[in-house]
Design a protein around this motif. Structure first.
Motif, PDB file in Angstrom:
ATOM      1  N   MET A   1       0.821  -1.192   0.000  1.00 43.06           N
ATOM      2  CA  MET A   1       0.000   0.000   0.000  1.00 43.06           C
ATOM      3  C   MET A   1       0.865   1.256   0.000  1.00 43.06           C
ATOM      4  N   ILE A   2       1.968   1.241   0.700  1.00 44.68           N
ATOM      5  CA  ILE A   2       2.875   2.388   0.735  1.00 44.68           C
ATOM      6  C   ILE A   2       3.443   2.637  -0.659  1.00 44.68           C
ATOM      7  N   PHE A   3       3.707   1.566  -1.419  1.00 42.47           N
ATOM      8  CA  PHE A   3       4.258   1.675  -2.767  1.00 42.47           C
ATOM      9  C   PHE A   3       3.327   2.496  -3.683  1.00 42.47           C
ATOM     10  N   ILE A   4       2.012   2.282  -3.564  1.00 41.01           N
ATOM     11  CA  ILE A   4       1.044   3.010  -4.387  1.00 41.01           C
ATOM     12  C   ILE A   4       1.090   4.495  -4.058  1.00 41.01           C
ATOM     13  N   PHE A   5       1.162   4.834  -2.774  1.00 40.23           N
ATOM     14  CA  PHE A   5       1.209   6.240  -2.407  1.00 40.23           C
ATOM     15  C   PHE A   5       2.526   6.874  -2.840  1.00 40.23           C
ATOM     16  N   ASP A   6       3.608   6.106  -2.814  1.00 38.52           N
ATOM     17  CA  ASP A   6       4.887   6.624  -3.285  1.00 38.52           C
ATOM     18  C   ASP A   6       4.876   6.848  -4.794  1.00 38.52           C
ATOM     19  N   LEU A   7       4.133   6.041  -5.512  1.00 37.45           N
ATOM     20  CA  LEU A   7       4.065   6.124  -6.959  1.00 37.45           C
ATOM     21  C   LEU A   7       3.221   7.314  -7.423  1.00 37.45           C
ATOM     22  N   LYS A   8       2.230   7.686  -6.631  1.00 37.75           N
ATOM     23  CA  LYS A   8       1.305   8.740  -7.037  1.00 37.75           C
ATOM     24  C   LYS A   8       2.001  10.070  -7.325  1.00 37.75           C
ATOM     25  N   PRO A   9       2.896  10.575  -6.478  1.00 36.92           N
ATOM     26  CA  PRO A   9       3.582  11.831  -6.805  1.00 36.92           C
ATOM     27  C   PRO A   9       4.438  11.703  -8.073  1.00 36.92           C
ATOM     28  N   GLN A  10       5.054  10.535  -8.269  1.00 37.80           N
ATOM     29  CA  GLN A  10       5.856  10.333  -9.474  1.00 37.80           C
ATOM     30  C   GLN A  10       4.978  10.342 -10.717  1.00 37.80           C
ATOM     31  N   LEU A  11       3.822   9.710 -10.631  1.00 34.37           N
ATOM     32  CA  LEU A  11       2.894   9.687 -11.750  1.00 34.37           C
ATOM     33  C   LEU A  11       2.388  11.096 -12.054  1.00 34.37           C
ATOM     34  N   MET A  12       2.066  11.837 -11.012  1.00 33.70           N
ATOM     35  CA  MET A  12       1.587  13.207 -11.204  1.00 33.70           C
ATOM     36  C   MET A  12       2.684  14.078 -11.830  1.00 33.70           C
ATOM     37  N   ASP A  13       3.921  13.894 -11.392  1.00 28.78           N
ATOM     38  CA  ASP A  13       5.035  14.638 -11.982  1.00 28.78           C
ATOM     39  C   ASP A  13       5.213  14.275 -13.456  1.00 28.78           C
ATOM     40  N   PHE A  14       5.084  12.986 -13.771  1.00 28.38           N
ATOM     41  CA  PHE A  14       5.209  12.535 -15.157  1.00 28.38           C
ATOM     42  C   PHE A  14       4.120  13.155 -16.031  1.00 28.38           C
ATOM     43  N   GLU A  17       4.737  16.799 -16.584  1.00 22.68           N
ATOM     44  CA  GLU A  17       5.813  16.971 -17.572  1.00 22.68           C
ATOM     45  C   GLU A  17       5.304  16.667 -18.978  1.00 22.68           C
ATOM     46  N   LEU A  18       4.500  15.628 -19.107  1.00 24.36           N
ATOM     47  CA  LEU A  18       3.955  15.241 -20.412  1.00 24.36           C
ATOM     48  C   LEU A  18       2.993  16.303 -20.935  1.00 24.36           C
ATOM     49  N   TRP A  19       2.168  16.865 -20.076  1.00 25.87           N
ATOM     50  CA  TRP A  19       1.150  17.834 -20.467  1.00 25.87           C
ATOM     51  C   TRP A  19       1.727  19.238 -20.618  1.00 25.87           C
ATOM     52  N   GLY A  20       2.678  19.586 -19.764  1.00 28.72           N
ATOM     53  CA  GLY A  20       3.279  20.918 -19.818  1.00 28.72           C
ATOM     54  C   GLY A  20       2.386  21.965 -19.185  1.00 28.72           C
ATOM     55  N   SER A  21       2.893  23.204 -19.159  1.00 26.62           N
ATOM     56  CA  SER A  21       2.098  24.314 -18.636  1.00 26.62           C
ATOM     57  C   SER A  21       2.598  25.612 -19.253  1.00 26.62           C
ATOM     58  N   GLY A  22       1.708  26.580 -19.278  1.00 25.02           N
ATOM     59  CA  GLY A  22       2.064  27.884 -19.811  1.00 25.02           C
ATOM     60  C   GLY A  22       2.275  27.874 -21.318  1.00 25.02           C
ATOM     61  N   SER A  24       5.302  27.816 -22.823  1.00 25.56           N
ATOM     62  CA  SER A  24       6.544  27.168 -23.250  1.00 25.56           C
ATOM     63  C   SER A  24       6.363  25.653 -23.312  1.00 25.56           C
ATOM     64  N   LEU A  25       5.583  25.195 -24.301  1.00 23.48           N
ATOM     65  CA  LEU A  25       5.330  23.770 -24.485  1.00 23.48           C
ATOM     66  C   LEU A  25       6.312  23.210 -25.504  1.00 23.48           C
ATOM     67  N   ASN A  26       6.769  21.989 -25.252  1.00 27.65           N
ATOM     68  CA  ASN A  26       7.608  21.352 -26.265  1.00 27.65           C
ATOM     69  C   ASN A  26       6.736  20.575 -27.248  1.00 27.65           C
ATOM     70  N   THR A  27       7.354  19.953 -28.215  1.00 27.10           N
ATOM     71  CA  THR A  27       6.632  19.257 -29.281  1.00 27.10           C
ATOM     72  C   THR A  27       5.758  18.134 -28.733  1.00 27.10           C
ATOM     73  N   VAL A  28       6.279  17.328 -27.839  1.00 25.95           N
ATOM     74  CA  VAL A  28       5.518  16.211 -27.282  1.00 25.95           C
ATOM     75  C   VAL A  28       4.326  16.718 -26.477  1.00 25.95           C
ATOM     76  N   GLN A  29       4.537  17.751 -25.674  1.00 22.48           N
ATOM     77  CA  GLN A  29       3.456  18.302 -24.862  1.00 22.48           C
ATOM     78  C   GLN A  29       2.327  18.854 -25.739  1.00 22.48           C
ATOM     79  N   MET A  30       2.688  19.614 -26.770  1.00 27.69           N
ATOM     80  CA  MET A  30       1.665  20.173 -27.642  1.00 27.69           C
ATOM     81  C   MET A  30       0.952  19.074 -28.427  1.00 27.69           C
ATOM     82  N   THR A  31       1.679  18.040 -28.833  1.00 24.34           N
ATOM     83  CA  THR A  31       1.068  16.929 -29.555  1.00 24.34           C
ATOM     84  C   THR A  31       0.092  16.177 -28.660  1.00 24.34           C
ATOM     85  N   CYS A  32       0.475  15.931 -27.413  1.00 22.83           N
ATOM     86  CA  CYS A  32      -0.440  15.275 -26.462  1.00 22.83           C
ATOM     87  C   CYS A  32      -1.692  16.108 -26.266  1.00 22.83           C
TER      88      CYS A  32
END
Length: 173
Positions: A1-14, A17-22, A24-32
């Motif tokens: 159960m601790i592993f799932i909670f540890d994974l959640k911040p990493q998933l949110m960070d990923f 990063e994939l979605w971007g903000s503002g 200054s989007l890169n090619t992958v972010q804009m394509t997504c």
């Protein structure tokens, strides 16, 4: 159960990063984002109904809207040129794939474009179908006058609203 909670911040960070903000989007972010907007636009047009555009399929209308909106960002410099072009290319390729796959799968075409709806048969309007198509009797009568050059329903066998939103009239023989 601790592993799932540890994974959640990493998933949110990923995802952040994939979605971007503002701006200054890169090619992958804009394509997504472009692919996401394409799918959401398709769902929204299917929900809004055929009368929203009336001509062309929802799939065709989406590409017109999205390309116009996204390409304008490159023209006015609101977004970097390469990500805009990559996003538009992905949207066009997605449109081509959907168009190709429509010819392969009747279930897929039903999901993407729906089916024709019979509005009139045997001398009477089909009220539940008229409501489903969000049409009033006068909308159909207007098309009858324009397309069949009559307002005499006795000469009409059936009337449909097609997948494109156009109204088709079958005249009695």
């Amino acid at each position: 159960m601790i592993f799932i909670f540890d994974l959640k911040p990493q998933l949110m960070d990923f995802l952040a990063e994939l979605w971007g903000s503002g701006k200054s989007l890169n090619t992958v972010q804009m394509t997504c984002r472009g692919i996401t907007v394409f799918i959401l636009a398709l769902i929204l047009i299917r929900i809004s109904g055929r009368r929203s555009f009336g001509i062309g399929s929802p799939l065709d209308n989406i590409i017109v809207m999205l390309l116009g909106a996204i390409l304008s960002r490159a023209v006015v410099g609101a977004s970097p040129f390469i990500p805009v072009m990559t996003t538009c290319t992905m949207i066009v390729l997605l449109h081509r794939f959907f168009s190709w796959y429509k010819g392969k799968s009747s279930r897929f075409i039903h999901w993407i474009e729906g089916d024709k709806i019979m509005l009139f048969k045997d001398g009477r309007f089909i009220t539940e179908n008229m409501e489903r198509a969000q049409l009033h009797r006068e909308d159909v009568m207007q098309e009858l006058r324009k397309r069949a050059m009559t307002d005499d329903l006795n000469n009409i066998k059936t009337i449909y609203i097609e997948r494109s939103g156009e109204i088709s009239i079958v005249i009695k023989e």
